[in-house]
Design a protein around this motif. Structure first.
Motif, PDB file in Angstrom:
ATOM      1  N   LEU A   1       0.814  -1.212   0.000  1.00 49.63           N
ATOM      2  CA  LEU A   1       0.000   0.000   0.000  1.00 49.63           C
ATOM      3  C   LEU A   1       0.849   1.263   0.000  1.00 49.63           C
ATOM      4  O   LEU A   1       0.458   2.285  -0.562  1.00 49.63           O
ATOM      5  N   ALA A   2       2.015   1.223   0.613  1.00 46.85           N
ATOM      6  CA  ALA A   2       2.885   2.398   0.646  1.00 46.85           C
ATOM      7  C   ALA A   2       3.346   2.769  -0.755  1.00 46.85           C
ATOM      8  O   ALA A   2       3.378   3.955  -1.120  1.00 46.85           O
ATOM      9  N   ILE A   3       3.700   1.788  -1.555  1.00 50.82           N
ATOM     10  CA  ILE A   3       4.123   2.045  -2.930  1.00 50.82           C
ATOM     11  C   ILE A   3       2.967   2.608  -3.740  1.00 50.82           C
ATOM     12  O   ILE A   3       3.115   3.567  -4.494  1.00 50.82           O
ATOM     13  N   VAL A   4       1.799   2.013  -3.582  1.00 46.36           N
ATOM     14  CA  VAL A   4       0.617   2.470  -4.309  1.00 46.36           C
ATOM     15  C   VAL A   4       0.310   3.924  -3.981  1.00 46.36           C
ATOM     16  O   VAL A   4      -0.050   4.719  -4.853  1.00 46.36           O
ATOM     17  N   THR A   5       0.446   4.304  -2.716  1.00 49.03           N
ATOM     18  CA  THR A   5       0.168   5.675  -2.286  1.00 49.03           C
ATOM     19  C   THR A   5       1.070   6.664  -3.009  1.00 49.03           C
ATOM     20  O   THR A   5       0.652   7.785  -3.331  1.00 49.03           O
ATOM     21  N   GLN A   6       2.303   6.276  -3.275  1.00 46.03           N
ATOM     22  CA  GLN A   6       3.246   7.159  -3.963  1.00 46.03           C
ATOM     23  C   GLN A   6       2.928   7.327  -5.437  1.00 46.03           C
ATOM     24  O   GLN A   6       3.182   8.379  -6.018  1.00 46.03           O
ATOM     25  N   LEU A   7       2.361   6.292  -6.043  1.00 48.02           N
ATOM     26  CA  LEU A   7       2.332   6.220  -7.503  1.00 48.02           C
ATOM     27  C   LEU A   7       0.955   6.424  -8.130  1.00 48.02           C
ATOM     28  O   LEU A   7       0.857   6.984  -9.233  1.00 48.02           O
ATOM     29  N   CYS A   8      -0.095   5.968  -7.453  1.00 45.34           N
ATOM     30  CA  CYS A   8      -1.417   5.926  -8.091  1.00 45.34           C
ATOM     31  C   CYS A   8      -2.464   6.717  -7.308  1.00 45.34           C
ATOM     32  O   CYS A   8      -2.711   6.406  -6.134  1.00 45.34           O
ATOM     33  N   PRO A   9      -3.116   7.687  -7.928  1.00 46.60           N
ATOM     34  CA  PRO A   9      -4.152   8.459  -7.250  1.00 46.60           C
ATOM     35  C   PRO A   9      -5.417   7.661  -6.948  1.00 46.60           C
ATOM     36  O   PRO A   9      -6.187   8.016  -6.057  1.00 46.60           O
ATOM     37  N   ARG A  10      -5.637   6.572  -7.700  1.00 44.66           N
ATOM     38  CA  ARG A  10      -6.853   5.778  -7.508  1.00 44.66           C
ATOM     39  C   ARG A  10      -6.484   4.315  -7.366  1.00 44.66           C
ATOM     40  O   ARG A  10      -5.514   3.846  -7.974  1.00 44.66           O
ATOM     41  N   ALA A  11      -7.262   3.587  -6.563  1.00 38.73           N
ATOM     42  CA  ALA A  11      -6.951   2.185  -6.302  1.00 38.73           C
ATOM     43  C   ALA A  11      -8.222   1.363  -6.164  1.00 38.73           C
ATOM     44  O   ALA A  11      -9.281   1.874  -5.781  1.00 38.73           O
ATOM     45  N   ALA A  12      -8.105   0.085  -6.481  1.00 37.46           N
ATOM     46  CA  ALA A  12      -9.172  -0.884  -6.262  1.00 37.46           C
ATOM     47  C   ALA A  12      -8.594  -2.022  -5.421  1.00 37.46           C
ATOM     48  O   ALA A  12      -7.491  -2.507  -5.696  1.00 37.46           O
ATOM     49  N   VAL A  13      -9.326  -2.425  -4.400  1.00 32.87           N
ATOM     50  CA  VAL A  13      -8.877  -3.468  -3.478  1.00 32.87           C
ATOM     51  C   VAL A  13      -9.564  -4.775  -3.857  1.00 32.87           C
ATOM     52  O   VAL A  13     -10.799  -4.837  -3.936  1.00 32.87           O
ATOM     53  N   LEU A  14      -8.758  -5.812  -4.090  1.00 33.80           N
ATOM     54  CA  LEU A  14      -9.289  -7.125  -4.449  1.00 33.80           C
ATOM     55  C   LEU A  14      -9.105  -8.103  -3.303  1.00 33.80           C
ATOM     56  O   LEU A  14      -8.049  -8.151  -2.669  1.00 33.80           O
ATOM     57  N   LYS A  15     -10.140  -8.892  -3.063  1.00 28.98           N
ATOM     58  CA  LYS A  15     -10.086  -9.976  -2.082  1.00 28.98           C
ATOM     59  C   LYS A  15     -10.881 -11.149  -2.626  1.00 28.98           C
ATOM     60  O   LYS A  15     -12.036 -10.993  -3.023  1.00 28.98           O
ATOM     61  N   ASP A  16     -10.243 -12.306  -2.668  1.00 30.04           N
ATOM     62  CA  ASP A  16     -10.893 -13.520  -3.172  1.00 30.04           C
ATOM     63  C   ASP A  16     -11.505 -13.298  -4.551  1.00 30.04           C
ATOM     64  O   ASP A  16     -12.601 -13.787  -4.855  1.00 30.04           O
TER      65      ASP A  16
END
Length: 262
Positions: free
Chosen positions: A209-224
């Motif tokens: 998540l730390a890397i994502v915070t630096q690089l991408c303004p938007r995110a989708a969380v996947l589980k199963d």
């Protein structure tokens, strides 16, 4: 208009559903992260986009790139699109490199195949690409074999190959996981600069998540295999709603990551 539109993507392997009705959109020039632990379905989602799912996997739903449906396309059409419209950087750089070919030839090949450069032009452009991704002594690097390069250098070659034809979409699947922390930071800065320079849309896959915070303004969380939460990355970090997202944020904060804790 969206560059990439994924609608109700479902992937089944051996009767098991491993990606379950995923819906995502990515605009031209936008950056979207897919976050999740190992087995969450994020890499299989990316492989479905590129048409590189493992044997025995069945994908249904819809994946449209620039309005063109990708599911059901033949290997020849997908191979052309992977060179001209989309590209992928993998976690292990050696998986993208042919150990029996010198670096220069591997950098030149997509330029000859997809941009129509002749042998001399492609060789010159290969040196320029090596310099663009910060490889030392580009004239020497292009004559080297993959095993003669460090892991960080091989990953830079992989990034150069992926961006050689200036694709509209770049998919990066855990591209820094195999690198040490210092090299990882350099690679992230390079990826950020090159994507910004070329106006490339980025689908970035990570469990970090730390890397994502630096690089991408938007995110989708996947589980199963399902998207359980999606939105602005800052919002997901500061005010996660799903219990799985809260767990990912707590784990990142436990590591003392400055990007997540501030």
């Amino acid at each position: 208009m969206s560059l990439l539109t994924i609608t109700d993507l479902t992937v089944r392997i051996g009767g098991a559903t491993v990606v379950d009705e995923v819906r995502l959109e990515l605009a031209p020039g936008e950056r979207l992260a897919l976050i999740g632990e190992s087995g969450s379905g994020k890499s299989l989602t990316a492989l479905a986009v590129t048409g590189l799912l493992p044997d025995g996997a069945e994908a249904t739903g819809s994946i449209r790139l620039g309005g063109q449906e990708l599911l059901g396309l033949g290997d020849r059409d997908l191979s052309r699109l992977r060179g001209e419209r989309m590209a992928m950087v993998f976690q292990e750089p050696m998986s993208a490199l042919n150990p029996l070919m010198r670096i220069g030839r591997q950098l030149a090949e997509p330029l000859r195949l997809h941009r129509g450069l002749n042998r001399r032009q492609a060789a010159t452009a290969a040196v320029e690409l090596a310099a663009q991704v910060g490889l030392p002594d580009p004239e020497l690097i292009v004559r080297a074999w993959p095993h003669q390069l460090s892991g960080g250098q091989r990953q830079r070659v992989g990034l150069a190959m992926a961006l050689a034809t200036r694709p509209a979409l770049l998919i990066a699947d855990e591209p820094t996981t195999a690198l040490d922390v210092t090299v990882q930071a350099d690679m992230l800065r390079l990826l950020d600069d090159l994507v910004r320079e070329h106006g490339t849309s980025l689908l970035f896959i990570s469990h970090n998540l730390a890397i994502v915070t630096q690089l991408c303004p938007r995110a989708a969380v996947l589980k199963d295999g399902r998207v359980v939460e999606e939105g602005a990355t800052d919002t997901l970090v500061r005010n996660p709603h799903h219990h799985y997202t809260r767990r990912l944020v707590a784990a990142a904060r436990a590591t003392g990551s400055e990007e997540v804790t501030r």
